[in-house]
Design a protein around this motif. Structure first.
Motif, PDB file in Angstrom:
ATOM      1  N   GLN A   1       0.842  -1.196   0.000  1.00 57.28           N
ATOM      2  CA  GLN A   1       0.000   0.000   0.000  1.00 57.28           C
ATOM      3  C   GLN A   1       0.876   1.244   0.000  1.00 57.28           C
ATOM      4  N   ASP A   2       2.093   1.102   0.457  1.00 57.85           N
ATOM      5  CA  ASP A   2       3.144   2.111   0.332  1.00 57.85           C
ATOM      6  C   ASP A   2       4.268   1.452  -0.444  1.00 57.85           C
ATOM      7  N   PRO A   3       5.059   2.218  -1.185  1.00 58.18           N
ATOM      8  CA  PRO A   3       6.143   1.602  -1.955  1.00 58.18           C
ATOM      9  C   PRO A   3       7.086   0.799  -1.058  1.00 58.18           C
ATOM     10  N   LYS A   4       7.380  -0.422  -1.482  1.00 60.66           N
ATOM     11  CA  LYS A   4       8.307  -1.304  -0.769  1.00 60.66           C
ATOM     12  C   LYS A   4       9.232  -1.929  -1.795  1.00 60.66           C
ATOM     13  N   SER A   5      10.501  -2.065  -1.430  1.00 64.44           N
ATOM     14  CA  SER A   5      11.420  -2.745  -2.337  1.00 64.44           C
ATOM     15  C   SER A   5      11.077  -4.231  -2.353  1.00 64.44           C
ATOM     16  N   ILE A   6      11.387  -4.851  -3.467  1.00 71.79           N
ATOM     17  CA  ILE A   6      11.130  -6.283  -3.578  1.00 71.79           C
ATOM     18  C   ILE A   6      11.923  -7.038  -2.516  1.00 71.79           C
ATOM     19  N   ALA A   7      13.133  -6.590  -2.227  1.00 63.57           N
ATOM     20  CA  ALA A   7      13.933  -7.225  -1.174  1.00 63.57           C
ATOM     21  C   ALA A   7      13.247  -7.101   0.184  1.00 63.57           C
ATOM     22  N   ASP A   8      12.661  -5.948   0.483  1.00 64.38           N
ATOM     23  CA  ASP A   8      11.954  -5.758   1.759  1.00 64.38           C
ATOM     24  C   ASP A   8      10.708  -6.635   1.839  1.00 64.38           C
ATOM     25  N   ILE A   9      10.004  -6.776   0.725  1.00 65.02           N
ATOM     26  CA  ILE A   9       8.814  -7.633   0.708  1.00 65.02           C
ATOM     27  C   ILE A   9       9.213  -9.077   0.975  1.00 65.02           C
ATOM     28  N   ARG A  10      10.226  -9.538   0.277  1.00 70.74           N
ATOM     29  CA  ARG A  10      10.709 -10.915   0.491  1.00 70.74           C
ATOM     30  C   ARG A  10      11.147 -11.110   1.937  1.00 70.74           C
ATOM     31  N   GLY A  11      11.879 -10.145   2.478  1.00 66.75           N
ATOM     32  CA  GLY A  11      12.350 -10.240   3.858  1.00 66.75           C
ATOM     33  C   GLY A  11      11.209 -10.303   4.857  1.00 66.75           C
ATOM     34  N   ALA A  12      10.166  -9.512   4.623  1.00 70.07           N
ATOM     35  CA  ALA A  12       9.012  -9.516   5.520  1.00 70.07           C
ATOM     36  C   ALA A  12       8.294 -10.859   5.476  1.00 70.07           C
ATOM     37  N   VAL A  13       8.171 -11.433   4.289  1.00 71.14           N
ATOM     38  CA  VAL A  13       7.520 -12.747   4.164  1.00 71.14           C
ATOM     39  C   VAL A  13       8.360 -13.807   4.858  1.00 71.14           C
ATOM     40  N   LEU A  14       9.668 -13.772   4.651  1.00 70.76           N
ATOM     41  CA  LEU A  14      10.556 -14.744   5.311  1.00 70.76           C
ATOM     42  C   LEU A  14      10.495 -14.616   6.826  1.00 70.76           C
ATOM     43  N   ALA A  15      10.401 -13.398   7.332  1.00 75.11           N
ATOM     44  CA  ALA A  15      10.360 -13.182   8.778  1.00 75.11           C
ATOM     45  C   ALA A  15       9.039 -13.652   9.380  1.00 75.11           C
ATOM     46  N   ARG A  16       7.961 -13.582   8.620  1.00 74.15           N
ATOM     47  CA  ARG A  16       6.646 -13.908   9.158  1.00 74.15           C
ATOM     48  C   ARG A  16       6.247 -15.369   8.958  1.00 74.15           C
ATOM     49  N   TYR A  17       6.704 -15.980   7.873  1.00 73.22           N
ATOM     50  CA  TYR A  17       6.285 -17.331   7.519  1.00 73.22           C
ATOM     51  C   TYR A  17       7.476 -18.277   7.482  1.00 73.22           C
TER      52      TYR A  17
ATOM     53  N   VAL B   1       9.158 -20.470   5.530  1.00 68.16           N
ATOM     54  CA  VAL B   1       9.248 -20.832   4.120  1.00 68.16           C
ATOM     55  C   VAL B   1      10.702 -20.765   3.679  1.00 68.16           C
ATOM     56  N   ASP B   2      11.061 -21.635   2.754  1.00 68.88           N
ATOM     57  CA  ASP B   2      12.382 -21.652   2.158  1.00 68.88           C
ATOM     58  C   ASP B   2      12.595 -20.370   1.352  1.00 68.88           C
ATOM     59  N   ALA B   3      13.785 -19.787   1.430  1.00 65.14           N
ATOM     60  CA  ALA B   3      14.063 -18.504   0.760  1.00 65.14           C
ATOM     61  C   ALA B   3      13.856 -18.595  -0.751  1.00 65.14           C
ATOM     62  N   GLU B   4      14.248 -19.682  -1.378  1.00 65.11           N
ATOM     63  CA  GLU B   4      14.093 -19.820  -2.825  1.00 65.11           C
ATOM     64  C   GLU B   4      12.609 -19.866  -3.213  1.00 65.11           C
ATOM     65  N   ARG B   5      11.839 -20.615  -2.441  1.00 60.76           N
ATOM     66  CA  ARG B   5      10.390 -20.682  -2.708  1.00 60.76           C
ATOM     67  C   ARG B   5       9.745 -19.323  -2.458  1.00 60.76           C
ATOM     68  N   CYS B   6      10.157 -18.650  -1.375  1.00 59.97           N
ATOM     69  CA  CYS B   6       9.630 -17.318  -1.056  1.00 59.97           C
ATOM     70  C   CYS B   6       9.867 -16.366  -2.225  1.00 59.97           C
ATOM     71  N   ASN B   7      11.107 -16.336  -2.715  1.00 56.93           N
ATOM     72  CA  ASN B   7      11.441 -15.427  -3.818  1.00 56.93           C
ATOM     73  C   ASN B   7      10.577 -15.710  -5.040  1.00 56.93           C
ATOM     74  N   ALA B   8      10.431 -16.978  -5.389  1.00 55.59           N
ATOM     75  CA  ALA B   8       9.651 -17.353  -6.567  1.00 55.59           C
ATOM     76  C   ALA B   8       8.181 -16.982  -6.387  1.00 55.59           C
ATOM     77  N   ASP B   9       7.634 -17.263  -5.209  1.00 55.70           N
ATOM     78  CA  ASP B   9       6.215 -16.981  -4.973  1.00 55.70           C
ATOM     79  C   ASP B   9       5.932 -15.483  -4.900  1.00 55.70           C
ATOM     80  N   VAL B  10       6.796 -14.732  -4.229  1.00 53.07           N
ATOM     81  CA  VAL B  10       6.629 -13.274  -4.155  1.00 53.07           C
ATOM     82  C   VAL B  10       6.721 -12.673  -5.555  1.00 53.07           C
ATOM     83  N   ASP B  11       7.722 -13.109  -6.316  1.00 52.93           N
ATOM     84  CA  ASP B  11       7.876 -12.594  -7.677  1.00 52.93           C
ATOM     85  C   ASP B  11       6.651 -12.904  -8.530  1.00 52.93           C
TER      86      ASP B  11
END
Length: 99
Positions: free
Chosen positions: A51-67, A69-79
């Motif tokens: 809802q506010d601009p976020k870097s893709i790296a920050d989005i991936r990091g937030a998902v990894l911190a909350r869930y 999930v494997d980092a490779e899967r996280c990156n693929a799913d977020v992308d």
């Protein structure tokens, strides 16, 4: 659409959709096309983040911190989610013109 952003590119929701909670996720209504989309809990979390601009790296990091999930899967799913949102006009890279 050519979707090839870097980790440092920022993504933001366009404001062309309204969202409401639906089960564990969100239902999105695209106000331009009148098409509904549904997001699961992780997708809803990402929708709230952008809802506010976020870097893709920050989005991936937030998902990894909350869930748990494997980092490779996280990156693929977020992308994949961000690409889908962008292809449907619901999110844009920050350097694109916002309508």
């Amino acid at each position: 659409m050519n979707w090839n952003p870097s980790d440092h590119d920022c993504v933001r929701a366009t404001g062309d959709a309204v969202a409401c909670e639906f089960g564990d996720g969100l239902a999105l209504l695209d106000l331009k096309s009148n098409i509904y989309y549904s997001l699961n809990g992780v997708g809803a979390f990402i929708w709230e983040l952008i809802q506010d601009p976020k870097s893709i790296a920050d989005i991936r990091g937030a998902v990894l911190a909350r869930y748990n999930v494997d980092a490779e899967r996280c990156n693929a799913d977020v992308d994949a989610l961000l690409k889908g949102l962008a292809e449907n006009g619901l999110a844009r890279l920050q350097d694109e013109a916002f309508v």
